[in-house]
Write a protein that holds these residues in place. Sequence first.
Motif, PDB file in Angstrom:
ATOM      1  N   GLY A  98     -23.876 -75.774  48.236  1.00 30.10           N
ATOM      2  CA  GLY A  98     -23.589 -74.761  49.251  1.00 30.10           C
ATOM      3  C   GLY A  98     -24.326 -75.024  50.548  1.00 30.10           C
ATOM      4  N   GLU A  99     -25.577 -75.447  50.435  1.00 31.37           N
ATOM      5  CA  GLU A  99     -26.355 -75.756  51.643  1.00 31.37           C
ATOM      6  C   GLU A  99     -25.740 -76.934  52.401  1.00 31.37           C
ATOM      7  OE1 GLU A  99     -28.578 -74.177  53.072  1.00 31.37           O
ATOM      8  OE2 GLU A  99     -29.530 -72.860  51.607  1.00 31.37           O
ATOM      9  N   LEU A 100     -25.240 -77.937  51.661  1.00 29.68           N
ATOM     10  CA  LEU A 100     -24.588 -79.072  52.300  1.00 29.68           C
ATOM     11  C   LEU A 100     -23.344 -78.614  53.076  1.00 29.68           C
ATOM     12  CD1 LEU A 100     -24.108 -82.153  52.712  1.00 29.68           C
ATOM     13  CD2 LEU A 100     -22.807 -82.102  50.569  1.00 29.68           C
ATOM     14  N   VAL A 101     -22.527 -77.788  52.432  1.00 30.05           N
ATOM     15  CA  VAL A 101     -21.306 -77.316  53.089  1.00 30.05           C
ATOM     16  C   VAL A 101     -21.653 -76.438  54.290  1.00 30.05           C
ATOM     17  CG1 VAL A 101     -19.220 -75.925  52.781  1.00 30.05           C
ATOM     18  CG2 VAL A 101     -19.965 -77.483  50.963  1.00 30.05           C
ATOM     19  N   LEU A 102     -22.644 -75.559  54.122  1.00 30.67           N
ATOM     20  CA  LEU A 102     -23.034 -74.686  55.235  1.00 30.67           C
ATOM     21  C   LEU A 102     -23.542 -75.494  56.423  1.00 30.67           C
ATOM     22  CD1 LEU A 102     -24.797 -71.820  53.254  1.00 30.67           C
ATOM     23  CD2 LEU A 102     -22.735 -71.599  54.656  1.00 30.67           C
ATOM     24  N   GLU A 103     -24.272 -76.573  56.149  1.00 23.90           N
ATOM     25  CA  GLU A 103     -24.753 -77.420  57.234  1.00 23.90           C
ATOM     26  C   GLU A 103     -23.588 -78.015  58.018  1.00 23.90           C
ATOM     27  OE1 GLU A 103     -27.341 -79.017  59.815  1.00 23.90           O
ATOM     28  OE2 GLU A 103     -27.848 -77.659  58.166  1.00 23.90           O
ATOM     29  N   ARG A 104     -22.520 -78.380  57.298  1.00 23.86           N
ATOM     30  CA  ARG A 104     -21.344 -78.926  57.989  1.00 23.86           C
ATOM     31  C   ARG A 104     -20.611 -77.841  58.775  1.00 23.86           C
ATOM     32  NH1 ARG A 104     -23.949 -82.475  56.298  1.00 23.86           N
ATOM     33  NH2 ARG A 104     -23.255 -84.458  55.373  1.00 23.86           N
ATOM     34  N   THR A 105     -20.596 -76.619  58.247  1.00 23.89           N
ATOM     35  CA  THR A 105     -19.906 -75.549  58.986  1.00 23.89           C
ATOM     36  C   THR A 105     -20.597 -75.260  60.314  1.00 23.89           C
ATOM     37  OG1 THR A 105     -21.155 -73.700  57.993  1.00 23.89           O
ATOM     38  CG2 THR A 105     -19.182 -74.459  56.814  1.00 23.89           C
ATOM     39  N   ARG A 106     -21.910 -75.471  60.363  1.00 22.55           N
ATOM     40  CA  ARG A 106     -22.634 -75.234  61.618  1.00 22.55           C
ATOM     41  C   ARG A 106     -22.216 -76.220  62.702  1.00 22.55           C
ATOM     42  NH1 ARG A 106     -26.948 -74.811  57.690  1.00 22.55           N
ATOM     43  NH2 ARG A 106     -27.437 -72.601  57.339  1.00 22.55           N
ATOM     44  N   LEU A 158     -13.822 -72.388  55.473  1.00 27.39           N
ATOM     45  CA  LEU A 158     -15.183 -72.599  55.984  1.00 27.39           C
ATOM     46  C   LEU A 158     -15.733 -71.314  56.597  1.00 27.39           C
ATOM     47  CD1 LEU A 158     -14.897 -76.118  57.668  1.00 27.39           C
ATOM     48  CD2 LEU A 158     -15.665 -75.543  55.346  1.00 27.39           C
ATOM     49  N   LYS A 159     -14.871 -70.577  57.305  1.00 24.54           N
ATOM     50  CA  LYS A 159     -15.308 -69.302  57.882  1.00 24.54           C
ATOM     51  C   LYS A 159     -15.687 -68.313  56.784  1.00 24.54           C
ATOM     52  CE  LYS A 159     -12.581 -69.695  62.132  1.00 24.54           C
ATOM     53  NZ  LYS A 159     -11.455 -69.132  62.929  1.00 24.54           N
ATOM     54  N   THR A 160     -14.954 -68.332  55.683  1.00 26.67           N
ATOM     55  CA  THR A 160     -15.278 -67.447  54.552  1.00 26.67           C
ATOM     56  C   THR A 160     -16.637 -67.794  53.974  1.00 26.67           C
ATOM     57  OG1 THR A 160     -12.944 -67.100  54.002  1.00 26.67           O
ATOM     58  CG2 THR A 160     -14.558 -66.741  52.249  1.00 26.67           C
ATOM     59  N   ILE A 161     -16.899 -69.080  53.784  1.00 21.70           N
ATOM     60  CA  ILE A 161     -18.192 -69.514  53.245  1.00 21.70           C
ATOM     61  C   ILE A 161     -19.319 -69.090  54.186  1.00 21.70           C
ATOM     62  CG2 ILE A 161     -19.593 -71.538  52.655  1.00 21.70           C
ATOM     63  CD1 ILE A 161     -16.908 -72.951  51.939  1.00 21.70           C
ATOM     64  N   ARG A 162     -19.118 -69.285  55.469  1.00 27.39           N
ATOM     65  CA  ARG A 162     -20.135 -68.914  56.456  1.00 27.39           C
ATOM     66  C   ARG A 162     -20.394 -67.406  56.427  1.00 27.39           C
ATOM     67  NH1 ARG A 162     -23.869 -71.655  58.295  1.00 27.39           N
ATOM     68  NH2 ARG A 162     -25.004 -69.822  57.639  1.00 27.39           N
ATOM     69  N   THR A 163     -19.339 -66.615  56.298  1.00 33.78           N
ATOM     70  CA  THR A 163     -19.487 -65.161  56.268  1.00 33.78           C
ATOM     71  C   THR A 163     -20.254 -64.713  55.039  1.00 33.78           C
ATOM     72  OG1 THR A 163     -17.416 -64.895  57.492  1.00 33.78           O
ATOM     73  CG2 THR A 163     -18.240 -62.971  56.303  1.00 33.78           C
ATOM     74  N   ILE A 164     -19.949 -65.297  53.894  1.00 34.04           N
ATOM     75  CA  ILE A 164     -20.663 -64.936  52.659  1.00 34.04           C
ATOM     76  C   ILE A 164     -22.152 -65.246  52.802  1.00 34.04           C
ATOM     77  CG2 ILE A 164     -20.937 -65.488  50.210  1.00 34.04           C
ATOM     78  CD1 ILE A 164     -17.901 -66.028  50.132  1.00 34.04           C
ATOM     79  N   ALA A 165     -22.460 -66.427  53.346  1.00 32.61           N
ATOM     80  CA  ALA A 165     -23.867 -66.806  53.504  1.00 32.61           C
ATOM     81  C   ALA A 165     -24.574 -65.867  54.472  1.00 32.61           C
ATOM     82  CB  ALA A 165     -23.953 -68.247  53.994  1.00 32.61           C
ATOM     83  N   ASP A 166     -23.936 -65.541  55.581  1.00 34.12           N
ATOM     84  CA  ASP A 166     -24.572 -64.676  56.574  1.00 34.12           C
ATOM     85  C   ASP A 166     -24.733 -63.256  56.053  1.00 34.12           C
ATOM     86  OD1 ASP A 166     -24.706 -66.780  58.327  1.00 34.12           O
ATOM     87  OD2 ASP A 166     -22.907 -66.220  59.459  1.00 34.12           O
ATOM     88  N   ALA A 167     -23.753 -62.777  55.274  1.00 34.92           N
ATOM     89  CA  ALA A 167     -23.804 -61.404  54.757  1.00 34.92           C
ATOM     90  C   ALA A 167     -24.810 -61.269  53.624  1.00 34.92           C
ATOM     91  CB  ALA A 167     -22.417 -60.962  54.294  1.00 34.92           C
ATOM     92  N   GLY A 168     -24.989 -62.333  52.837  1.00 31.07           N
ATOM     93  CA  GLY A 168     -25.953 -62.282  51.743  1.00 31.07           C
ATOM     94  C   GLY A 168     -25.436 -61.663  50.473  1.00 31.07           C
ATOM     95  N   SER A 169     -24.208 -61.177  50.489  1.00 31.87           N
ATOM     96  CA  SER A 169     -23.609 -60.617  49.275  1.00 31.87           C
ATOM     97  C   SER A 169     -22.099 -60.635  49.417  1.00 31.87           C
ATOM     98  CB  SER A 169     -24.097 -59.191  49.016  1.00 31.87           C
ATOM     99  OG  SER A 169     -23.394 -58.256  49.820  1.00 31.87           O
ATOM    100  N   LEU A 170     -21.420 -60.698  48.271  1.00 31.56           N
ATOM    101  CA  LEU A 170     -19.957 -60.688  48.295  1.00 31.56           C
ATOM    102  C   LEU A 170     -19.434 -59.332  48.757  1.00 31.56           C
ATOM    103  CD1 LEU A 170     -19.062 -62.654  45.029  1.00 31.56           C
ATOM    104  CD2 LEU A 170     -18.887 -63.430  47.389  1.00 31.56           C
ATOM    105  N   THR A 171     -20.132 -58.273  48.415  1.00 31.82           N
ATOM    106  CA  THR A 171     -19.678 -56.934  48.813  1.00 31.82           C
ATOM    107  C   THR A 171     -19.662 -56.798  50.327  1.00 31.82           C
ATOM    108  OG1 THR A 171     -20.560 -55.967  46.784  1.00 31.82           O
ATOM    109  CG2 THR A 171     -20.120 -54.459  48.610  1.00 31.82           C
ATOM    110  N   ARG A 172     -20.772 -57.161  50.984  1.00 31.35           N
ATOM    111  CA  ARG A 172     -20.830 -57.059  52.438  1.00 31.35           C
ATOM    112  C   ARG A 172     -19.861 -58.033  53.109  1.00 31.35           C
ATOM    113  NH1 ARG A 172     -26.409 -56.190  51.293  1.00 31.35           N
ATOM    114  NH2 ARG A 172     -26.881 -58.425  51.493  1.00 31.35           N
ATOM    115  N   ALA A 173     -19.736 -59.234  52.533  1.00 31.12           N
ATOM    116  CA  ALA A 173     -18.813 -60.219  53.106  1.00 31.12           C
ATOM    117  C   ALA A 173     -17.369 -59.732  53.002  1.00 31.12           C
ATOM    118  CB  ALA A 173     -18.970 -61.558  52.397  1.00 31.12           C
ATOM    119  N   ALA A 174     -17.022 -59.118  51.876  1.00 30.20           N
ATOM    120  CA  ALA A 174     -15.662 -58.603  51.709  1.00 30.20           C
ATOM    121  C   ALA A 174     -15.358 -57.541  52.755  1.00 30.20           C
ATOM    122  CB  ALA A 174     -15.483 -58.039  50.299  1.00 30.20           C
TER     123      ALA A 174
END
Length: 327
Positions: free
Chosen positions: A63-71, A8-24
């Motif tokens: 993805g939006e459903l999962v992100l809502e649960r991570t919040r 869940l933390k990985t998913i949240r980081t990807i969404a916040d970063a906006g790209s896989l490169t920045r999230a990595a």
Amino acid sequence: MELELRHLKTIRTIADAGSLTRAATLLGLAQPALSAQLRRIERALGGTLFERGRYGVRATALGELVLERTRIVLPAVSQLQQEAARFARTQRDGKRLRLGGTHGPLLGALVDRLADAAPGTTVTTCASWSERELAGQLAEGRLDFALTGACGSALPPDPRHLVWEEIAVDPVFVMLPEGHPLARGREVSLAALAPEEWACVPGDGCFADCFTAACARAGFTPRRMYETDTASCVHLVQVGRAVGLCRATFPPTPGLTTRPLAGTPLVWRHLLGWHPAGQRPDTAATVVAEARRAHAGAAARSDSYARWLARRAEPDAAPRPRADRAS
């Protein structure tokens, strides 16, 4: 694969970063490894979480459903960890105190006082220039008390969840080399220091802004400011590279002298903080009382501060500094 909190933390980081490169980069992973991990997570959840595009990633409906649960889930787990740490702390036998502080001399004086007040207690310390970092450690149960401060009437960090007790209010003094022409006076006008460079310990409060505003009222913009640790500030003053800003309780130091700033344009409030769920009232009362005694002792050891206090005690003297005199 079963879904775990780290996923869940990985998913949240990807969404916040906006790209896989920045999230990595944020996660300390190679991008191919993160992409492979994301594919495993998506298989476990039954669908695609992000659409890859030229300019980054965008969450799908799933993805939006999962992100809502991570919040909801991630803050709840973090709160559980903090509450568990505080609860475990209250179950101990009270034989250890973990103190944090931004003010080394006063923190050391408090440790000395507690050695007499609670001789069977082991005291450990953690020094940090960041008031917010210390407040975070209090909230997480990693510190029992934090000795820090705030400029003027500024609020301390996280006042809704932490208790902050005012220990004392001090004027801010200036550190000068012993041979400096202004070191011979009773006090120093801020305007007279306009040609100087400055040294001060860093912080994440408003002190730098308050200092700049005080200089503007005195008719100048401060030259270079060296933000560094206390020992380096002292060295820069001793060799004549800069003049320093310090609390009035700064201890006597060879090669330099401290003097009040005329009109007390800056004040500093010493604060002791703790989390109310993590401390017994009697323990907090003891630490507060010893912190005040430590400050009183530090004030008595500073000749320049003792003289300043004596002048303020004279019938026609100006009132002592108040927290609402912030610059």
